[in-house]
Motif scaffolding. Structure first.
Motif, PDB file in Angstrom:
ATOM      1  N   UNK A   1       0.818  -1.210   0.000  1.00 59.24           N
ATOM      2  CA  UNK A   1       0.000   0.000   0.000  1.00 59.24           C
ATOM      3  C   UNK A   1       0.852   1.261   0.000  1.00 59.24           C
ATOM      4  N   UNK A   2       1.928   1.227   0.761  1.00 60.51           N
ATOM      5  CA  UNK A   2       2.814   2.394   0.845  1.00 60.51           C
ATOM      6  C   UNK A   2       3.513   2.650  -0.480  1.00 60.51           C
ATOM      7  N   UNK A   3       3.988   1.573  -1.109  1.00 59.19           N
ATOM      8  CA  UNK A   3       4.649   1.738  -2.409  1.00 59.19           C
ATOM      9  C   UNK A   3       3.664   2.326  -3.410  1.00 59.19           C
ATOM     10  N   UNK A   4       2.465   1.773  -3.395  1.00 54.71           N
ATOM     11  CA  UNK A   4       1.425   2.221  -4.327  1.00 54.71           C
ATOM     12  C   UNK A   4       1.089   3.697  -4.123  1.00 54.71           C
ATOM     13  N   UNK A   5       0.868   4.090  -2.875  1.00 54.27           N
ATOM     14  CA  UNK A   5       0.485   5.479  -2.595  1.00 54.27           C
ATOM     15  C   UNK A   5       1.641   6.430  -2.870  1.00 54.27           C
ATOM     16  N   UNK A   6       2.833   6.033  -2.455  1.00 58.61           N
ATOM     17  CA  UNK A   6       3.986   6.926  -2.606  1.00 58.61           C
ATOM     18  C   UNK A   6       4.318   7.167  -4.069  1.00 58.61           C
ATOM     19  N   UNK A   7       4.224   6.112  -4.864  1.00 59.36           N
ATOM     20  CA  UNK A   7       4.556   6.243  -6.288  1.00 59.36           C
ATOM     21  C   UNK A   7       3.340   6.634  -7.120  1.00 59.36           C
ATOM     22  N   UNK A   8       2.172   6.683  -6.474  1.00 60.01           N
ATOM     23  CA  UNK A   8       0.964   7.123  -7.180  1.00 60.01           C
ATOM     24  C   UNK A   8       0.547   6.187  -8.286  1.00 60.01           C
ATOM     25  N   UNK A   9       0.612   4.877  -8.000  1.00 59.23           N
ATOM     26  CA  UNK A   9       0.291   3.915  -9.058  1.00 59.23           C
ATOM     27  C   UNK A   9      -0.346   2.677  -8.422  1.00 59.23           C
ATOM     28  N   UNK A  10      -1.335   2.131  -9.126  1.00 60.27           N
ATOM     29  CA  UNK A  10      -1.950   0.905  -8.636  1.00 60.27           C
ATOM     30  C   UNK A  10      -0.970  -0.251  -8.837  1.00 60.27           C
ATOM     31  N   UNK A  11      -0.843  -1.111  -7.800  1.00 60.78           N
ATOM     32  CA  UNK A  11       0.063  -2.239  -7.948  1.00 60.78           C
ATOM     33  C   UNK A  11      -0.683  -3.406  -8.562  1.00 60.78           C
ATOM     34  N   UNK A  12      -0.078  -3.983  -9.557  1.00 65.11           N
ATOM     35  CA  UNK A  12      -0.685  -5.067 -10.298  1.00 65.11           C
ATOM     36  C   UNK A  12      -0.096  -6.383  -9.789  1.00 65.11           C
ATOM     37  N   UNK A  13      -0.973  -7.219  -9.221  1.00 63.83           N
ATOM     38  CA  UNK A  13      -0.475  -8.490  -8.680  1.00 63.83           C
ATOM     39  C   UNK A  13       0.114  -9.389  -9.769  1.00 63.83           C
ATOM     40  N   UNK A  14      -0.284  -9.109 -11.012  1.00 62.79           N
ATOM     41  CA  UNK A  14       0.309  -9.911 -12.088  1.00 62.79           C
ATOM     42  C   UNK A  14       1.762  -9.518 -12.312  1.00 62.79           C
TER      43      UNK A  14
END
Lengths: 348, 348
Positions: B173-186
């Protein structure tokens, strides 16, 4: 000085999870002794430094000069003269033996010192509170061969590594004749071990290796000398590299139908004597993992029976620090297409 | 699976004698906290695994959860939690201390063992006939931070490294919010140390690092946590990597105006807090020498005063085994052009 991207195709992909994490581009030539190309991927005319891949060529004067006979060199010693060895005791002993037969000792070696490639050998040095010496350098066998040649010819062994020393001049001539190409002094660099290295096109290198392996297109003395060096390498695979290393694994699996030799900066060459072919490849970025995977793929295409012996090299899984499989190193589509076409040529 | 050549430009050349011997292509992004790109070389949208470059992001929960305060972690421990450390005794002690404060010991580490990056530390283990343990793994500080976070939150520390563990979910969640991008589990792979690694575009990473360094566009708690981690790294440069290693050298030379962090497979990121900028780059073939040279060039363009402190990194001579200069690692024309333009932007 700067050049644009080589334009070489991606040959090898490093895959983690579902993504290509890293990629290695490069060029590959497969040629016969006449220079006819059976496989041509990427730029085969741009000169590249072959580095250690041509150690056997650099060892030819040892035989052709009569030094090997005069000093009664055995196959361990001939093999280590062609080697990028791991610095284990078997290698150190063979190099020491070669030097001693020429009336020299390791103090004459001008290759510089580095820790043995072999972890076991490094551990042994530490256990006995020693630092590595020049003899542990992976090139020390090559250097010992050059020194023995100098002594046999009555030349001053000091400075044997310099471009203007007669031994280096002889070697340059041999490389030039064997690969069928004029050597350009503007393309001379200094190798890691301080001897000259001449940049050559991959097409010429592949041709040279075809000749070394089969003797075709070589004067009979050279063909005989090459055959003798190959025989030594086939007989003493561990002396050419070391346990767990690619060239030793390939020799053990495929001798006498295939001999490979790697060089720094992602160079790898091979001779396949029965097929009369030579292989020469360079990975643009210098990565060994790319060179070894690509070489394995090309050999498997030329010798399908090799697939079993090279299984570990062809199915290059990546394990993490806990031994979990996290990815693999695999041929690109371009490499797969090229090796499929190559295999078809051989079948016909 | 296979992809064509990335089309990325050559960034770095390895020159021996008068020839380019090897070359490294890749992509580089320099961005501000809003995502505006000041430098865009190569493909900045293709997702790449950031690997260890984002360890500071993976360490944010250690602070944000309250664990760092609850366990009274000192700056050595915070820095090693962000580190790819060399496995020297200072690192091992900091990791052991962190674990002990959380009531744990090194048996909880799930990163796997490898020989210390530090040659001296490796030789010391060999000299005392020891094998390396998980604590010597360069990621053990990161893992200790994750474990401490789990303990503080009352979570089962076992399995902390798995993607479905709450600590890993928080990190994602932190990586996603900090970089402003949805993380794709794929796009999730398994890292060398067994935790998840999420592939992200370089443009998003650069933006994330700009934010981490300056606090802009971050919630105040996160900005404060990031500031605290940066401060620890600025105070304890040797704990972030180790003697003679790039990130430690840069921190010593440039703190507090610049913090860099490398990752496996040729990834390197940086935050420049005063300029409010972030840098993210990946070398296509994974080579560290390419990543470090490119990063040095970009930093020097952004901070001309850095040229002195990074002199060794910018003028990267190649020495052979006898200490003879045989070549150099240098920026390509494309990289030089791009960094010149970047420098002009900063001056204005």
């Amino acid at each position: 000085m700067s050049e644009t991207a080589s334009g070489n195709p991606v040959l090898v992909e490093v895959i983690r999870g579902a993504l290509v994490e890293s990629r290695h581009s490069g060029a590959i030539a497969v040629a016969d002794a006449g220079g006819r190309l059976l496989l041509a991927l990427g730029d085969l005319e741009r000169p590249i430094y072959p580095r250690s891949a041509i150690k056997a060529m650099q060892a030819l004067p040892l035989i052709e000069s009569g030094a090997a006979d005069a000093f009664a060199l055995n196959e361990d010693e001939l093999a280590v003269a062609c080697a990028s060895h791991s610095g284990d005791s078997v290698h150190v002993e063979a190099v020491r033996g070669l030097l001693a037969k020429a009336g020299l000792d390791e103090s004459y070696l001008a290759c510089g010192a580095h820790w043995p490639i072999s972890e076991d050998a490094t551990r042994e040095l530490l256990r006995t509170a020693q630092r590595p010496r020049a003899i542990h350098n992976n090139c020390s066998g090559k250097h010992a061969g050059m020194l023995a040649t100098a002594v046999h010819l009555g030349l001053d062994p000091k400075g044997y590594e310099r471009p203007d020393h007669q031994v280096q001049i002889m070697i340059a001539g041999i490389i030039s004749e064997t690969c069928g190409i004029a050597l350009d002094r503007s393309r001379m660099g200094i190798d890691g071990c301080s001897v000259p290295t001449f940049a050559l096109p991959l097409a010429a290198l592949a041709k040279g290796f075809a000749r070394l392996g089969s003797g075709e297109e070589l004067p009979s003395e050279r063909a005989s000398a090459a055959r003798r060096l190959c025989h030594a390498c086939f007989s003493e695979p561990a002396h050419v590299a070391g346990e767990g290393r690619f060239d030793t694994i390939v020799l053990r699996a495929l001798a006498p139908s295939c001999i490979t030799k790697g060089g720094a900066e992602g160079v790898h060459c091979a001779a396949l004597p029965d097929l009369g072919l030579g292989i020469a490849l360079k990975i643009d970025d210098g990565a060994k993992r790319g060179a070894e995977l690509a070489m394995s793929e090309v050999i498997a295409a030329l010798q399908p029976e090799a697939k079993h012996g090279l299984a570990g090299q062809l199915n290059a899984e990546m394990l993490n620090w806990r031994g979990i499989v996290v990815g693999r190193v695999a041929p690109s589509e371009a490499l797969q297409r090229a090796t499929n076409e190559l295999a078809n040529q051989i079948v016909r």
